[in-house]
Design an enzyme around this catalytic site. Structure first.
Site, PDB file in Angstrom:
ATOM      1  N   ILE A 265       0.832  -1.216   0.000  1.00  0.00           N
ATOM      2  CA  ILE A 265       0.000   0.000   0.000  1.00  0.00           C
ATOM      3  C   ILE A 265       0.861   1.257   0.000  1.00  0.00           C
ATOM      4  CG2 ILE A 265      -1.954  -1.126   1.152  1.00  0.00           C
ATOM      5  CD1 ILE A 265      -0.418   1.026   3.435  1.00  0.00           C
ATOM      6  N   ARG A 267       5.125   3.020   0.433  1.00  0.00           N
ATOM      7  CA  ARG A 267       6.332   2.938   1.258  1.00  0.00           C
ATOM      8  C   ARG A 267       6.503   4.261   1.999  1.00  0.00           C
ATOM      9  NH1 ARG A 267       9.657  -1.232  -0.089  1.00  0.00           N
ATOM     10  NH2 ARG A 267      11.467  -0.143   0.720  1.00  0.00           N
ATOM     11  N   ASP A 306      14.666   7.799  -1.807  1.00  0.00           N
ATOM     12  CA  ASP A 306      13.333   7.673  -1.203  1.00  0.00           C
ATOM     13  C   ASP A 306      13.196   8.421   0.117  1.00  0.00           C
ATOM     14  OD1 ASP A 306      12.838   5.948  -3.262  1.00  0.00           O
ATOM     15  OD2 ASP A 306      12.282   4.231  -2.026  1.00  0.00           O
ATOM     16  N   HIS A 439      13.111   2.432 -38.190  1.00  0.00           N
ATOM     17  CA  HIS A 439      11.985   1.622 -38.665  1.00  0.00           C
ATOM     18  C   HIS A 439      12.459   0.214 -38.994  1.00  0.00           C
ATOM     19  CE1 HIS A 439       8.240   0.602 -40.650  1.00  0.00           C
ATOM     20  NE2 HIS A 439       8.967   0.046 -41.609  1.00  0.00           N
TER      21      HIS A 439
HETATM   22  P1  NAI Z   1       1.982   2.640  -4.586  1.00  0.00           P
HETATM   23  O1  NAI Z   1       1.859   3.954  -3.954  1.00  0.00           O
HETATM   24  O2  NAI Z   1       2.440   2.512  -5.996  1.00  0.00           O
HETATM   25  O3  NAI Z   1       0.561   1.892  -4.531  1.00  0.00           O
HETATM   26  C1  NAI Z   1      -0.127   1.645  -3.339  1.00  0.00           C
HETATM   27  C2  NAI Z   1      -1.607   1.421  -3.660  1.00  0.00           C
HETATM   28  O4  NAI Z   1      -2.238   0.967  -2.483  1.00  0.00           O
HETATM   29  C3  NAI Z   1      -2.319   2.692  -4.100  1.00  0.00           C
HETATM   30  O5  NAI Z   1      -3.045   2.412  -5.273  1.00  0.00           O
HETATM   31  C4  NAI Z   1      -3.241   2.988  -2.923  1.00  0.00           C
HETATM   32  O6  NAI Z   1      -4.446   3.589  -3.301  1.00  0.00           O
HETATM   33  C5  NAI Z   1      -3.487   1.602  -2.361  1.00  0.00           C
HETATM   34  N1  NAI Z   1      -3.848   1.539  -0.957  1.00  0.00           N
HETATM   35  C6  NAI Z   1      -3.347   2.282   0.066  1.00  0.00           C
HETATM   36  N2  NAI Z   1      -3.898   1.893   1.240  1.00  0.00           N
HETATM   37  C7  NAI Z   1      -4.751   0.876   0.948  1.00  0.00           C
HETATM   38  C8  NAI Z   1      -5.599   0.039   1.730  1.00  0.00           C
HETATM   39  N3  NAI Z   1      -5.692   0.159   3.063  1.00  0.00           N
HETATM   40  N4  NAI Z   1      -6.351  -0.900   1.102  1.00  0.00           N
HETATM   41  C9  NAI Z   1      -6.267  -1.047  -0.253  1.00  0.00           C
HETATM   42  N5  NAI Z   1      -5.486  -0.294  -1.021  1.00  0.00           N
HETATM   43  C10 NAI Z   1      -4.725   0.652  -0.442  1.00  0.00           C
HETATM   44  O7  NAI Z   1       2.891   1.782  -3.587  1.00  0.00           O
HETATM   45  P2  NAI Z   1       3.622   0.386  -3.789  1.00  0.00           P
HETATM   46  O8  NAI Z   1       3.007  -0.380  -4.900  1.00  0.00           O
HETATM   47  O9  NAI Z   1       3.628  -0.238  -2.437  1.00  0.00           O
HETATM   48  O10 NAI Z   1       5.078   0.793  -4.212  1.00  0.00           O
HETATM   49  C11 NAI Z   1       5.890   1.542  -3.297  1.00  0.00           C
HETATM   50  C12 NAI Z   1       6.899   2.396  -4.002  1.00  0.00           C
HETATM   51  O11 NAI Z   1       7.860   1.623  -4.684  1.00  0.00           O
HETATM   52  C13 NAI Z   1       6.266   3.322  -4.986  1.00  0.00           C
HETATM   53  O12 NAI Z   1       6.681   4.625  -4.693  1.00  0.00           O
HETATM   54  C14 NAI Z   1       6.784   2.876  -6.312  1.00  0.00           C
HETATM   55  O13 NAI Z   1       7.017   3.959  -7.176  1.00  0.00           O
HETATM   56  C15 NAI Z   1       8.072   2.140  -5.978  1.00  0.00           C
HETATM   57  N6  NAI Z   1       8.237   1.043  -6.924  1.00  0.00           N
HETATM   58  C16 NAI Z   1       8.516   1.329  -8.218  1.00  0.00           C
HETATM   59  C17 NAI Z   1       8.588   0.337  -9.156  1.00  0.00           C
HETATM   60  C18 NAI Z   1       8.834   0.689 -10.585  1.00  0.00           C
HETATM   61  O14 NAI Z   1       9.286   1.791 -10.853  1.00  0.00           O
HETATM   62  N7  NAI Z   1       8.526  -0.181 -11.542  1.00  0.00           N
HETATM   63  C19 NAI Z   1       8.410  -1.079  -8.807  1.00  0.00           C
HETATM   64  C20 NAI Z   1       8.085  -1.248  -7.424  1.00  0.00           C
HETATM   65  C21 NAI Z   1       8.031  -0.221  -6.545  1.00  0.00           C
END
Ligand code: NAI
Length: 453
Positions: A265, A267, A306, A439
């Site tokens: 949810i 970080r 972060d 291309h």
């Molecule tokens: P996130 O902020 O991307 O998503 C968390 C989701 O959980 C949101 O959609 C939110 O609405 C939902 N949420 C919050 N509380 C909740 C609840 N009680 N019940 C249900 N849903 C709830 O956070 P996530 O996925 O944990 O990632 C953390 C960090 O790691 C992010 O800042 C992300 O950018 C980074 N990250 C980046 C990646 C990439 O660039 N591909 C890969 C993995 C992580």
């Protein structure tokens, strides 16, 4: 000895700062309590991409006949996928260590605690104290754990896990519940869906993928719903029991069975207990407050990655590390957060940079958009059998400047840098029309979208 720079934390922000600083002749000590490479390399970006690549190969095998290739006996071996992941991580961590050693960076293995300032900034590791003229805090972030009844017990019993433990579980869960449909939740949902789990994503918002352009996240949702992932949107988790997850949706109490629950949810910056108070470093809601040079309120103390809570992405951390080092060296550079691409490594990949339609509307930006199907790309059609990708380009009406580029489809993660460059360099539609795209590539889709404006 007084070092020019002490760095607390050896993740992307910390190790890159060390590399750049030492490369520019500064004496550097880097303190890391677990493993160089931090969350990204050990428990995040890199291991998940290793897993997702295996899943992608398996997905291809399932649809091989659509390409004229038959794999009747393809077997997905999660144990072997994990073993490969460990090998990949080890190789990259070893590489970082070797690069830092070659630059004479002193690597201290242990937990550092800032204990104040005398001649320099002092950081204690065990019985030893290291002093530096400058300090970069790069302690990263940790998974946020919401106060959901039963979650603490579930985390203790191992039923519930964060991204860290999820990368180590030996068995593919039969029923996987994912709380949070953001980046981490979706990437794991993608992997375990391919690997055969029955996956449910419970998201409190009415859409998935957070700040992603809504048109794109809707396509992603439909694609994965078709593949069998169950999305519970607008759903509030009310409890975790030994049998699964309870939640409320449309005012109704519901529950789903799960033999594993992933909590993703969001970080939060890792600032507790590192000794910020000994220097009086300012924080806001747990994040270190920084300016565009990554300076904190204490001269000589910087915070990159972060831990400043601005944009929790490894590539932002790299850039913030470089900006902090440039400032220490007296070279001009500053952070610009408007052209940082974001990627979700699902299959199809999602990538975006700049304004989304939602953010542009919220800011009152008058924009025009061009949206084209990926089918305009010959290579995309040649290499896919499911044609639901799109490219969306947003342009400021008054100036013709590109303000947003969004993609869902193959290679999106690799193509998005061209959109980032257009925004960073403030290119206009007329500038992009003069560029030559190779291309046949999927990247040509941006050109197609631009010529439709
Ligand atoms: P996130 O902020 O991307 O998503 C968390 C989701 O959980 C949101 O959609 C939110 O609405 C939902 N949420 C919050 N509380 C909740 C609840 N009680 N019940 C249900 N849903 C709830 O956070 P996530 O996925 O944990 O990632 C953390 C960090 O790691 C992010 O800042 C992300 O950018 C980074 N990250 C980046 C990646 C990439 O660039 N591909 C890969 C993995 C992580």
């Amino acid at each position: 000895m007084m070092y020019d720079l002490i760095i607390l934390g050896g993740g992307p922000a910390g190790y890159l700062a060390a590399e750049r600083a030492a490369g520019d002749g500064l004496s550097v000590t880097l303190i890391e309590k677990t493993a160089l490479g931090g969350e990204c390399l050990n428990r995040g970006c890199v291991p998940t991409k290793t897993l997702l690549n295996s899943a992608k190969i398996f997905d291809y095998s399932k649809h091989g006949k659509d390409y004229g290739v038959h794999f009747e006996n393809a077997v997905f071996n999660h144990g072997e996928v994990l073993a490969r992941k460990d090998k990949v991580v080890k190789r990259l961590v070893t590489g970082i260590k070797a690069a830092l050693k070659a630059l004479n960076v002193r690597i201290v293995e242990g937990e550092g605690q800032i204990i104040g300032k005398t001649d320099g900034f002092n950081v204690k590791v065990g019985e030893d104290i290291y002093a530096g003229k400058n300090l970069i805090i790069a302690t990263g972030s940790i998974p946020a754990i919401p106060p959901i009844p039963g979650l603490e017990e579930a985390l203790k019993s191992g039923l519930a896990v964060t991204n860290r433990e999820m990368l180590e579980i030996k068995e593919i869960p039969e029923k996987l519940a994912i709380i949070g449909g953001g980046v981490i939740g979706l990437e794991f949902a993608s992997y375990f869906n391919s690997a055969g789990s029955d996956v449910t994503v419970i998201e409190m918002l009415p859409y998935i993928a957070g700040a992603t352009d809504r048109g794109i996240s809707d396509i992603l949702l439909k694609t994965y719903a078709k593949r069998g992932i169950d999305f519970k949107l607008d759903a509030k988790v009310t409890g975790i029991t030994k049998d699964g997850v309870e939640y409320v949706q449309n005012g109704e109490k519901q529950s789903i069975a799960a033999d594993r629950v992933l909590v993703s949810i969001g970080r939060r910056p890792n600032t507790a207990g590192i000794g910020l108070e000994s220097l009086g470093v300012e924080t806001s809601r747990g994040a270190i407050v920084t300016d565009e040079f990554c300076r904190t309120n204490i001269p000589g103390v910087y915070a990159s990655g972060d831990v400043n809570g601005k944009s929790m992405l490894a590539h932002t951390a790299y850039r913030e590390a470089e900006v902090a080092i440039k400032h220490i060296l007296g070279k001009r550079d500053y952070m610009r957060y408007n052209a940082i691409p974001a990627v979700i490594y699902t299959n199809p990949e999602v990538a975006g940079v700049g304004e989304t339609e939602e953010s542009a509307k919220e800011k009152g930006i008058d924009y025009i958009k061009s949206e084209v199907s990926m089918m305009y790309s010959g290579r995309y059609v040649a290499e896919n059998t499911e044609y639901n990708g799109i490219c969306k380009v947003l342009v400021e009406k008054k100036t013709g400047k590109i303000i947003g580029v969004h993609l869902i489809g193959s290679y999106a993660s690799e193509i998005i840098i061209s959109g980032a460059m257009m925004i960073e360099c403030e290119m206009r539609v007329s500038d992009v029309k003069e560029l030559v795209f190779p291309h046949p590539t999927v990247s040509e889709i941006i050109r197609e979208a631009i010529f439709k404006l």
